[in-house]
Design a protein around this motif. Structure first.
Motif, short mmCIF file in Angstrom:
data_model
loop_
_atom_site.label_atom_id
_atom_site.label_comp_id
_atom_site.label_asym_id
_atom_site.label_seq_id
_atom_site.Cartn_x
_atom_site.Cartn_y
_atom_site.Cartn_z
N ASN A 87 26.42 3.94 35.90
CA ASN A 87 25.46 4.43 34.90
C ASN A 87 26.15 4.96 33.64
O ASN A 87 25.81 4.55 32.54
N CYS A 88 27.13 5.85 33.82
CA CYS A 88 27.73 6.50 32.64
C CYS A 88 29.18 6.10 32.40
O CYS A 88 29.75 6.46 31.38
N GLY A 89 29.80 5.39 33.35
CA GLY A 89 31.18 4.94 33.14
C GLY A 89 32.24 5.94 33.53
O GLY A 89 33.43 5.67 33.42
N ALA A 90 31.83 7.14 34.00
CA ALA A 90 32.80 8.15 34.42
C ALA A 90 33.45 7.73 35.74
O ALA A 90 32.82 7.08 36.56
N PRO A 91 34.71 8.10 35.99
CA PRO A 91 35.35 7.76 37.25
C PRO A 91 34.69 8.45 38.43
O PRO A 91 34.32 9.62 38.34
N VAL A 92 34.52 7.73 39.52
CA VAL A 92 34.01 8.33 40.75
C VAL A 92 35.07 8.24 41.85
O VAL A 92 34.84 8.69 42.97
N ASN A 93 36.21 7.62 41.55
CA ASN A 93 37.30 7.52 42.51
C ASN A 93 38.60 7.63 41.74
O ASN A 93 39.18 6.63 41.34
N MET A 94 39.06 8.86 41.52
CA MET A 94 40.24 9.07 40.68
C MET A 94 41.51 8.53 41.32
O MET A 94 42.47 8.21 40.63
N GLU A 95 41.52 8.43 42.63
CA GLU A 95 42.71 7.89 43.28
C GLU A 95 42.92 6.44 42.87
O GLU A 95 44.04 5.99 42.64
N LYS A 96 41.82 5.69 42.76
CA LYS A 96 41.92 4.30 42.30
C LYS A 96 42.26 4.23 40.83
O LYS A 96 43.01 3.38 40.38
N VAL A 97 41.66 5.13 40.04
CA VAL A 97 41.81 5.07 38.59
C VAL A 97 43.25 5.35 38.16
O VAL A 97 43.82 4.63 37.35
N SER A 98 43.85 6.40 38.72
CA SER A 98 45.15 6.86 38.21
C SER A 98 46.26 6.79 39.22
O SER A 98 47.37 7.21 38.94
N GLY A 99 45.99 6.28 40.42
CA GLY A 99 47.02 6.20 41.43
C GLY A 99 47.37 7.54 42.01
O GLY A 99 48.49 7.77 42.44
N GLY A 100 46.45 8.47 42.03
CA GLY A 100 46.70 9.82 42.54
C GLY A 100 46.36 10.84 41.51
O GLY A 100 46.29 10.55 40.33
N TYR A 101 46.15 12.09 41.91
CA TYR A 101 45.70 13.13 40.99
C TYR A 101 46.83 13.75 40.20
O TYR A 101 46.60 14.38 39.19
N GLN A 102 48.03 13.58 40.65
CA GLN A 102 49.12 14.30 40.01
C GLN A 102 49.28 13.91 38.55
O GLN A 102 49.49 14.74 37.69
N GLY A 103 49.18 12.59 38.25
CA GLY A 103 49.42 12.15 36.89
C GLY A 103 48.18 12.03 36.05
O GLY A 103 48.25 11.67 34.91
N ALA A 104 47.00 12.30 36.64
CA ALA A 104 45.76 12.10 35.90
C ALA A 104 45.62 13.12 34.80
O ALA A 104 45.78 14.30 35.01
#
Length: 351
Positions: A87-104
């Motif tokens: 709907n809005c394009g916001a990430p719903v799975n940050m692990e997929k988006v950035s390969g983990g939360y540390q570098g996001a």
């Protein structure tokens, strides 16, 4: 900070919400309430620091069973394996988006103590300065290339509850990227308004169009609408122009002293204000309709992507030449009117 919403605080264990002041450990990415982190005085997940691992979100088993995941930004339901909200394009799975939360880069990962060592999820100085070299136009959710149309603001703007608009966000039959190519550098101003218009709204105030109706339309390459505005502006300005000719002694008082002239003067003044208000309220909507029509025409006639983009940028954008031309045209019309009025006034005086 929507990517941590719904996860437990690493100190107190309470679920983090949108309204909480959330901070993260700059080393492993563990999320905390700010007060909890300050109270602890350190990150509690020391084992992650020792192993070099990063914090991972807690999986909601009930969502996995239902094969749905709720967008923390707009609340829409998505398939469990989705990366971005449908709907809005916001990430719903940050692990997929950035390969983990540390570098996001969340756009809010400041130092938990509020000082200046860490800024926006990276070091101010040193090797990690300007993290987005590897991910151009990285938006506030850490999505690469997610939102290049919001004036460099990584999180975009939360207009009308839609959050940031990604390049592929659909506005009717066309995307934000296509409208942005058409509009040009001022797309951050127009894109949210186009979304409103697509949802049924028809007005939003434009100060430039209010003060300079015909110039604005020509500047935005709305030639037909600009020509109408130009002619109406000239028509409603005739009584005022005649009055100034009288005030500066160019003509006598024979014309301006009549009752009919006073009535026409007042009526034209009212219509002139109405015209300005109309332009201010509906110029953006008229521009949206033109943009939509031009996009339909270009996309139906041009197949190749780069050629489409070139056609969009040529057809849209702005034209200072048209704007200056409209000023020159109005000046010429005024001079023509003045000559006619002088001739009429001279003829009446000889009679």
């Amino acid at each position: 900070m929507p990517i941590y919403v719904g996860q437990p605080c690493s100190s107190c264990g309470r679920i983090l919400t949108k309204t909480d002041d959330i901070v993260v450990c700059p080393e492993c990415g563990s999320p905390y309430h700010r007060d909890c982190y300050i109270s602890e005085g350190r990150c509690t997940n020391t084992h992650l620091h020792e192993t070099g691992e990063s914090w991972q979100p807690t999986v909601d088993n009930s969502q996995a069973e239902n094969k749905k995941i709720i967008c923390p930004n707009c609340g829409a339901e998505n398939e469990f394996g989705a990366t971005f909200c449908c709907n809005c394009g916001a990430p719903v799975n940050m692990e997929k988006v950035s390969g983990g939360y540390q570098g996001a880069n969340t756009g809010n990962n400041q130092n938990p103590y509020g000082n200046g060592r860490y800024q926006n999820g990276g070091y101010q100085n040193g090797n990690y300065q300007n993290q987005n070299n590897n991910y151009q136009n990285q938006n506030g959710y850490g999505r690469p290339y997610g939102n290049p149309y919001m004036g460099g603001m990584r999180g975009g703007f939360p207009f009308y509850g839609n959050g940031a608009y990604s390049a592929d966000y659909a506005i009717g039959n066309h995307t934000v990227a296509e409208y942005s190519d058409y509009v040009g550098s001022n797309s951050p101003y127009f894109i949210p308004k186009f979304v409103r218009f697509e949802n049924g709204k028809k007005w939003s105030f434009n100060f430039s169009a209010f003060f300079f109706p015909h110039i604005y339309f020509f500047y935005r390459k709305m030639i037909r609408e600009g020509a109408v505005m130009l002619l109406l502006t000239a028509l409603f300005s005739i009584p005022t122009l005649i009055y100034y000719m009288y005030a500066y002694g160019i003509i006598g008082e024979a014309i301006v002293s009549t009752t009919s002239f006073a009535v026409i003067y007042n009526v034209c003044s009212i219509f002139s204000y109405v015209l300005s208000i109309f332009a201010g309220l509906f110029a953006n909507y008229i521009y949206y309709r033109k943009a939509k029509s031009d996009l339909d025409s270009i996309k139906n006639g041009v197949v190749e992507y780069n050629s489409q983009r070139e056609a969009l940028m040529t057809k849209g954008g702005t034209s200072m030449a048209y704007a200056v031309g409209s000023v020159v045209a109005l000046t010429v019309i005024f001079f023509a009117i003045m000559i006619i009025v002088v001739m009429v006034a001279s003829g009446e005086s000889t009679v």
